[in-house]
Write a protein that holds these residues in place. Structure first.
Motif, PDB file in Angstrom:
ATOM      1  N   GLU A  65       0.825  -1.217   0.000  1.00 45.56           N
ATOM      2  CA  GLU A  65       0.000   0.000   0.000  1.00 45.56           C
ATOM      3  C   GLU A  65       0.857   1.264   0.000  1.00 45.56           C
ATOM      4  O   GLU A  65       0.445   2.301  -0.507  1.00 45.56           O
TER       5      GLU A  65
ATOM      6  N   VAL B  50     -10.621   3.416  -7.958  1.00 46.97           N
ATOM      7  CA  VAL B  50      -9.398   2.608  -8.069  1.00 46.97           C
ATOM      8  C   VAL B  50      -9.545   1.585  -9.189  1.00 46.97           C
ATOM      9  O   VAL B  50      -8.713   0.687  -9.326  1.00 46.97           O
ATOM     10  N   TRP B  51     -10.589   1.721  -9.972  1.00 49.15           N
ATOM     11  CA  TRP B  51     -10.856   0.724 -10.997  1.00 49.15           C
ATOM     12  C   TRP B  51     -10.442   1.219 -12.375  1.00 49.15           C
ATOM     13  O   TRP B  51     -10.500   2.422 -12.614  1.00 49.15           O
ATOM     14  N   PRO B  52     -10.019   0.364 -13.275  1.00 51.49           N
ATOM     15  CA  PRO B  52      -9.929  -1.085 -13.072  1.00 51.49           C
ATOM     16  C   PRO B  52      -8.640  -1.542 -12.390  1.00 51.49           C
ATOM     17  O   PRO B  52      -8.629  -2.588 -11.763  1.00 51.49           O
ATOM     18  N   TYR B  53      -7.564  -0.774 -12.495  1.00 54.12           N
ATOM     19  CA  TYR B  53      -6.271  -1.326 -12.076  1.00 54.12           C
ATOM     20  C   TYR B  53      -5.524  -0.400 -11.112  1.00 54.12           C
ATOM     21  O   TYR B  53      -4.330  -0.163 -11.262  1.00 54.12           O
ATOM     22  N   GLY B  54      -6.210   0.133 -10.128  1.00 53.26           N
ATOM     23  CA  GLY B  54      -5.534   0.956  -9.125  1.00 53.26           C
ATOM     24  C   GLY B  54      -5.353   2.397  -9.572  1.00 53.26           C
ATOM     25  O   GLY B  54      -5.938   2.850 -10.555  1.00 53.26           O
TER      26      GLY B  54
ATOM     27  N   ASN C 175       1.391   1.599  10.320  1.00 55.44           N
ATOM     28  CA  ASN C 175       0.157   2.323  10.015  1.00 55.44           C
ATOM     29  C   ASN C 175      -0.518   2.877  11.274  1.00 55.44           C
ATOM     30  O   ASN C 175      -0.788   4.076  11.344  1.00 55.44           O
TER      31      ASN C 175
ATOM     32  N   GLY D 244      -8.477 -10.439 -13.844  1.00 50.82           N
ATOM     33  CA  GLY D 244      -8.649  -9.789 -12.548  1.00 50.82           C
ATOM     34  C   GLY D 244      -8.898  -8.303 -12.662  1.00 50.82           C
ATOM     35  O   GLY D 244      -8.835  -7.710 -13.741  1.00 50.82           O
ATOM     36  N   VAL D 245      -9.183  -7.695 -11.516  1.00 46.87           N
ATOM     37  CA  VAL D 245      -9.488  -6.273 -11.421  1.00 46.87           C
ATOM     38  C   VAL D 245      -9.309  -5.878  -9.958  1.00 46.87           C
ATOM     39  O   VAL D 245      -9.314  -6.749  -9.083  1.00 46.87           O
ATOM     40  N   ALA D 246      -9.152  -4.589  -9.698  1.00 52.16           N
ATOM     41  CA  ALA D 246      -9.092  -4.144  -8.312  1.00 52.16           C
ATOM     42  C   ALA D 246     -10.433  -4.405  -7.636  1.00 52.16           C
ATOM     43  O   ALA D 246     -11.489  -4.134  -8.214  1.00 52.16           O
TER      44      ALA D 246
ATOM     45  N   MET E 174     -12.064  -5.137  -3.373  1.00 53.68           N
ATOM     46  CA  MET E 174     -11.826  -5.505  -1.976  1.00 53.68           C
ATOM     47  C   MET E 174     -12.691  -6.674  -1.550  1.00 53.68           C
ATOM     48  O   MET E 174     -12.422  -7.311  -0.534  1.00 53.68           O
TER      49      MET E 174
ATOM     50  N   TYR F 128      -7.007  -7.071  -4.010  1.00 51.99           N
ATOM     51  CA  TYR F 128      -6.502  -5.850  -3.365  1.00 51.99           C
ATOM     52  C   TYR F 128      -5.065  -6.182  -2.968  1.00 51.99           C
ATOM     53  O   TYR F 128      -4.828  -6.732  -1.934  1.00 51.99           O
ATOM     54  N   TYR F 129      -4.160  -5.865  -3.838  1.00 54.19           N
ATOM     55  CA  TYR F 129      -2.760  -6.256  -3.715  1.00 54.19           C
ATOM     56  C   TYR F 129      -2.600  -7.777  -3.667  1.00 54.19           C
ATOM     57  O   TYR F 129      -2.213  -8.335  -2.638  1.00 54.19           O
TER      58      TYR F 129
ATOM     59  N   ARG G 293      -2.450  -9.830  -0.255  1.00 57.71           N
ATOM     60  CA  ARG G 293      -1.722  -9.213   0.852  1.00 57.71           C
ATOM     61  C   ARG G 293      -2.607  -8.179   1.550  1.00 57.71           C
ATOM     62  O   ARG G 293      -2.536  -8.006   2.749  1.00 57.71           O
ATOM     63  N   GLY G 294      -3.416  -7.471   0.760  1.00 64.41           N
ATOM     64  CA  GLY G 294      -4.264  -6.427   1.319  1.00 64.41           C
ATOM     65  C   GLY G 294      -3.479  -5.177   1.669  1.00 64.41           C
ATOM     66  O   GLY G 294      -2.282  -5.080   1.450  1.00 64.41           O
ATOM     67  N   SER G 295      -4.215  -4.233   2.225  1.00 61.74           N
ATOM     68  CA  SER G 295      -3.629  -2.947   2.618  1.00 61.74           C
ATOM     69  C   SER G 295      -3.635  -2.842   4.128  1.00 61.74           C
ATOM     70  O   SER G 295      -4.558  -3.314   4.784  1.00 61.74           O
ATOM     71  N   ASP G 296      -2.621  -2.182   4.680  1.00 61.43           N
ATOM     72  CA  ASP G 296      -2.564  -2.036   6.130  1.00 61.43           C
ATOM     73  C   ASP G 296      -3.735  -1.207   6.660  1.00 61.43           C
ATOM     74  O   ASP G 296      -4.142  -1.363   7.803  1.00 61.43           O
ATOM     75  N   SER G 297      -4.235  -0.293   5.834  1.00 63.80           N
ATOM     76  CA  SER G 297      -5.319   0.563   6.319  1.00 63.80           C
ATOM     77  C   SER G 297      -6.691   0.024   5.929  1.00 63.80           C
ATOM     78  O   SER G 297      -7.710   0.543   6.374  1.00 63.80           O
TER      79      SER G 297
ATOM     80  N   ARG H  29      -1.188  -3.406  -9.529  1.00 67.10           N
ATOM     81  CA  ARG H  29      -2.253  -3.211 -10.515  1.00 67.10           C
ATOM     82  C   ARG H  29      -3.400  -4.195 -10.307  1.00 67.10           C
ATOM     83  O   ARG H  29      -4.332  -4.257 -11.101  1.00 67.10           O
ATOM     84  N   HIS H  30      -3.315  -5.034  -9.273  1.00 66.32           N
ATOM     85  CA  HIS H  30      -4.443  -5.861  -8.841  1.00 66.32           C
ATOM     86  C   HIS H  30      -4.957  -6.768  -9.965  1.00 66.32           C
ATOM     87  O   HIS H  30      -6.164  -6.818 -10.246  1.00 66.32           O
ATOM     88  N   ARG H  31      -4.039  -7.467 -10.597  1.00 67.73           N
ATOM     89  CA  ARG H  31      -4.388  -8.298 -11.745  1.00 67.73           C
ATOM     90  C   ARG H  31      -3.282  -9.326 -11.943  1.00 67.73           C
ATOM     91  O   ARG H  31      -2.221  -9.258 -11.317  1.00 67.73           O
TER      92      ARG H  31
END
Lengths: 476, 343
Positions: free
Chosen positions: A61, A204-208, A345, B19-21, B23, B29-30, B47-51, B331-333
């Protein structure tokens, strides 16, 4: 008790860095004051121990930056681990002055990029810095210059450039604002519609997230004649910045910012038109260096750190640490982030709870620094944070502090000696009689808990916790 | 003097992006690691996000982007994870995952039912300090990249320590923050030696065999490689994480090919664009493959701007049909490639 030289060095390191351990201060005193100033100024290119790769490996992140905590968490790692602390402090100063926030951008990476820009250009020419700022994609979207078109002017950036970023209220006219805005038409970001739409929708779509990039659109630039601060011509943004940097008002405004950030707290910027600077002679001297050095920030800082008004004991502890400075300073002492950890965090969030959410200021005006950091709620957060971290006996830096304090007391240590050693190790001096009395009273209880007449690690940690809660520790 | 360019071999060609972003439900999500089951199902570990830890989960899907479900969540409780690190499937189709914060291995059925949890924090043999990469050998023994201890440890599937390979350092047979692992058909072990910017090959009994690559951005050089896999012809595929690319080496470590990413719109991504017309129109009017000048030579910066490029390739694997799968984390893919064989 710390010598005068150590006190001065501690003062320098609190201002040009995030503080330093007593052991480090001794090394720097040995090196000499002027040499340390030069070392701080020249260390700006030194890589941080916490490399980008290390941060990115454990915290994706802090690499992809989809959420609103990511750029500040990334920055906190750098503040905690850097061997070039002045670079980060100067970045903090510019972030306070050129405050830009996540709330509108919804893109952590472009904010991160802005801080990196401050690191690259923040110690050079102020003229160059203003040019880079005007080209900075985060700033362009934050102050709507992407909506500033030939024939349809948006004055937001032109106004703040004059009011908050360079000259200050009262030194230009409304017409100057309009003309400056015209000069910056066409200064925008690439793929404007898509990028601003993604920001507006927090998409955040499609790829962040996608980073923004600067784009100058000649066809959207107003190339007509303009008149700005008495200068006429087909002025572009660079011309406006040239004229701004020549103004005595700019020199005074920038000098007061530098004085307030590095020497002693000034009132909030909106009060400046009505309140004289705390030290007008210092502002005048800094302004002279600004012009003599061709607007060079490094030269101005060199003069500042070596000046009598900076070194004077009257300037010691005359700043309230901002939340980010307090958090970074404590974490550097405790040494708990020797590598990336999942706790970063929530730890970084402590600065937010104390009132400073880095990369997400309350408005374009930024934060009000100084005593305004300390309202009752924030003070509790500050005291709790410092006390909790400095009292954590598991932290490697706290263990070092305890070992050094106890190493002096082979023949026993009374309460007064314990407090003296703790204050010395945390480089806190000039403590009030009232504070010292309270500390000694507390230390007596700690010492009496020990059968040997010598405090143990737990008792020392308790004393460190209390020193972290003192008003002096909360100041820089 | 004239020189003749060395003929290039093409081992990989781009196939598609999946795939796609996201949650929850379909999406990542990562994403961090991928394993392929015997029936061809892809298990993609997040992995996800810390927040926002909703991405700490497993997603099951296939090449055609059929979505089969999700399981796992963030936390320290039973079956949960804090820092998902890697996944692998044994011959009995049990799904293993590592957690490099909690220092434990979770074992599940492919449906997500928790079967076992093992792992103890520490530095002694058999203990773990940051387990990341996982791989099985032909005996169903699990190799674990015990990265903060600078070594690879071999365990039975229920966590009994069998042997230790490597130690911290930069010399031959030494490792620095190792990440992804692969075991080839002869049970040789390949290690993405992240901190030493190289791939290290060990024999089945842990003897050092070879180092491939050194630090750099050139052909055959690496910046913090995250993962490695080897195909049946011996070609080595490396997720060259810090260089934001994948590289192909021949069996001897010679450079064959690199690819910086060619992502296109996946089916799931297209579904999003089809239902978000305004965003889709603005996207269509944009140039997302710009020619930009950057102020750093760090490829991370370029990947942050150019959407088709890899941005944080954390895992590389070969599916049952010979596709090379690259987990493109930021890029979540996943980007999918065909292997081109001679003849």
């Amino acid at each position: 008790m710390a010598s005068k030289d150590v006190k001065l060095m501690a003062h320098l390191m609190r201002r040009a860095g995030f503080g330093a351990s007593r052991e480090r201060l001794d090394e720097l005193v040995e090196q000499g004051y002027d040499e340390t100033v030069e070392s701080l100024l020249s260390a700006v290119d030194r890589p941080t121990r916490m490399t980008d790769n290390l941060i990115r490996r454990y915290h994706p992140e802090y690499s992809g930056m989809m959420g609103n905590q990511s750029p500040s968490g990334n920055w906190m790692y750098r503040m905690v681990s850097t061997d070039a602390p002045l670079r980060e402090k100067v970045g903090l100063m510019w972030h306070g002055m050129f405050a830009t926030g996540y709330s509108k951008l919804a893109n952590g990476k472009v904010l991160h990029d802005q801080i990196r820009m401050f690191e690259r250009h923040g110690m050079g020419s102020f003229k160059n810095l203003l040019t880079e700022l005007s080209r900075d994609p985060a700033m362009i979207v934050w102050l709507d210059n992407s909506e500033n078109h030939n024939g349809s002017v948006n004055e937001n950036y032109g106004r703040e450039l004059l009011e908050l970023f360079s000259m200050g209220v009262g030194n230009y006219t409304e017409q100057d604002v309009k003309e400056a805005a015209r000069a910056f038409t066409g200064w925008t970001i690439g793929n404007t519609e898509y990028m601003t739409l993604k920001s507006a929708r927090d998409s955040v779509w499609p790829y962040g997230r996608l980073s923004f990039h600067f784009e100058y659109k000649e066809h959207d630039h107003d190339s007509g004649e303009k008149e700005f601060l008495g200068h006429k011509g087909n002025l572009n943004g660079e011309d406006i910045i040239d004229i701004i940097c020549e103004q005595p008002a700019t020199a005074a405004f920038l000098s007061r910012h530098m004085y307030s950030f590095f020497v002693a707290d000034e009132p909030p910027v909106p009060e400046w038109p009505y309140k004289e600077p705390r030290d007008p002679e210092a502002i005048a001297a800094l302004s002279k260096v600004y012009f003599d050095s061709d607007y060079n920030v490094e030269e101005t800082l060199r003069f500042l750190f070596k000046s009598d008004f900076f070194k004077s004991e009257g300037a010691h502890y005359q700043r309230v640490k901002s939340p980010a400075e307090l958090v970074a300073g404590v974490l550097r002492l405790t040494g708990e982030f020797d590598r990336p950890k999942v706790d970063m965090n929530p730890t970084n969030l402590q600065s937010t709870y104390m009132g400073q959410w880095l990369l997400n200021p309350p408005s374009v005006e930024g934060w009000h620094w100084g005593t305004e950091w300390i309202d009752s709620g924030a003070l509790v957060e500050r005291v709790n944070f410092a006390s909790e971290r400095l009292g954590n006996i598991e932290s490697p830096g706290v263990q070092t502090l305890i070992d050094r304090i106890l190493s002096d007391g082979n023949g026993g240590m009374n309460a007064e000696e314990l407090i003296e050693r703790a204050l010395d190790e945390l480089s806190v001096s000039d403590i009030s009689y009232k504070t010292r009395s309270a500390l000694v009273e507390f230390a007596e209880v700690q010492v009496n808990q020990s059968d040997s007449g010598k405090p143990g690690p737990e008792q020392v940690a308790n004393v460190l916790k209390l020193v972290g809660a003192t008003p002096e520790f909360q100041r820089a | 003097m004239t020189t003749t360019a060395k003929p290039r071999t093409t081992r990989l060609t781009y196939n598609r992006t999946i795939g796609v972003a996201g949650m929850q439900g379909r999406g990542f999500y990562y994403p961090w690691s991928v394993a392929v089951a015997a029936d061809g199902t892809y298990f993609i570990l997040g992995r996800g996000s810390d927040s926002d830890p909703r991405g700490v989960r497993m997603v099951a899907m296939n090449l055609e982007e059929e979505y089969f479900g999700t399981f796992g969540s963030f936390g320290e409780g039973s079956g949960q994870a804090i820092w998902n690190a890697s996944t692998a499937i044994d011959s009995q189709q049990r799904l293993f995952t590592s957690d490099d914060h909690l220092n434990r291995i979770l074992v599940r059925t492919l449906e997500g039912e928790l079967l076992d949890t093992w792992g103890e924090s520490g530095t002694d043999e058999g203990k773990l300090n940051g387990p990341t990469g996982l791989a099985f050998n032909s005996k169903d023994e699990l190799l674990v990249s015990d990265h903060l201890n600078g070594r690879i440890q071999k365990f039975t599937i229920d966590g009994k320590h069998l042997s230790t390979i490597g130690e911290f350092g930069s010399g031959d047979g030494q490792l620095n923050l190792p990440w992804g692992l692969h075991v080839d058909g002869d049970d040789n072990l390949y290690v993405a030696d992240w901190g030493n910017d190289r791939i290290v090959k060990f024999s089945s009994d842990g003897e050092f065999l070879a180092n491939f690559g050194s630090v750099g951005r050139g052909e055959g050089e690496f910046d913090a490689p995250s993962d490695v896999c080897v195909d049946s012809d011996g070609y080595i595929y490396v997720a060259d994480w810090g260089n934001q690319r994948i590289q192909v080496l021949d069996a001897g470590g010679g450079f064959v090919q690199q690819n910086e990413g060619q992502a296109t719109i996946s089916k799931w991504a297209q579904d999003f664009l089809d239902t978000n017309v305004e965003e889709s129109a603005a996207r269509d009017a944009s140039d997302l493959d710009m020619d930009l000048v950057f102020n750093t030579d760090d490829p991370h910066e370029r990947s942050a701007h150019i959407e088709k490029l890899f941005w944080g390739p954390t895992s590389i694997a070969i599916d049952n049909d010979g596709h090379v799968l690259v987990v493109d984390s930021n890029r979540h893919r996943l980007q999918v490639f065909n292997v081109v064989t001679a003849g």
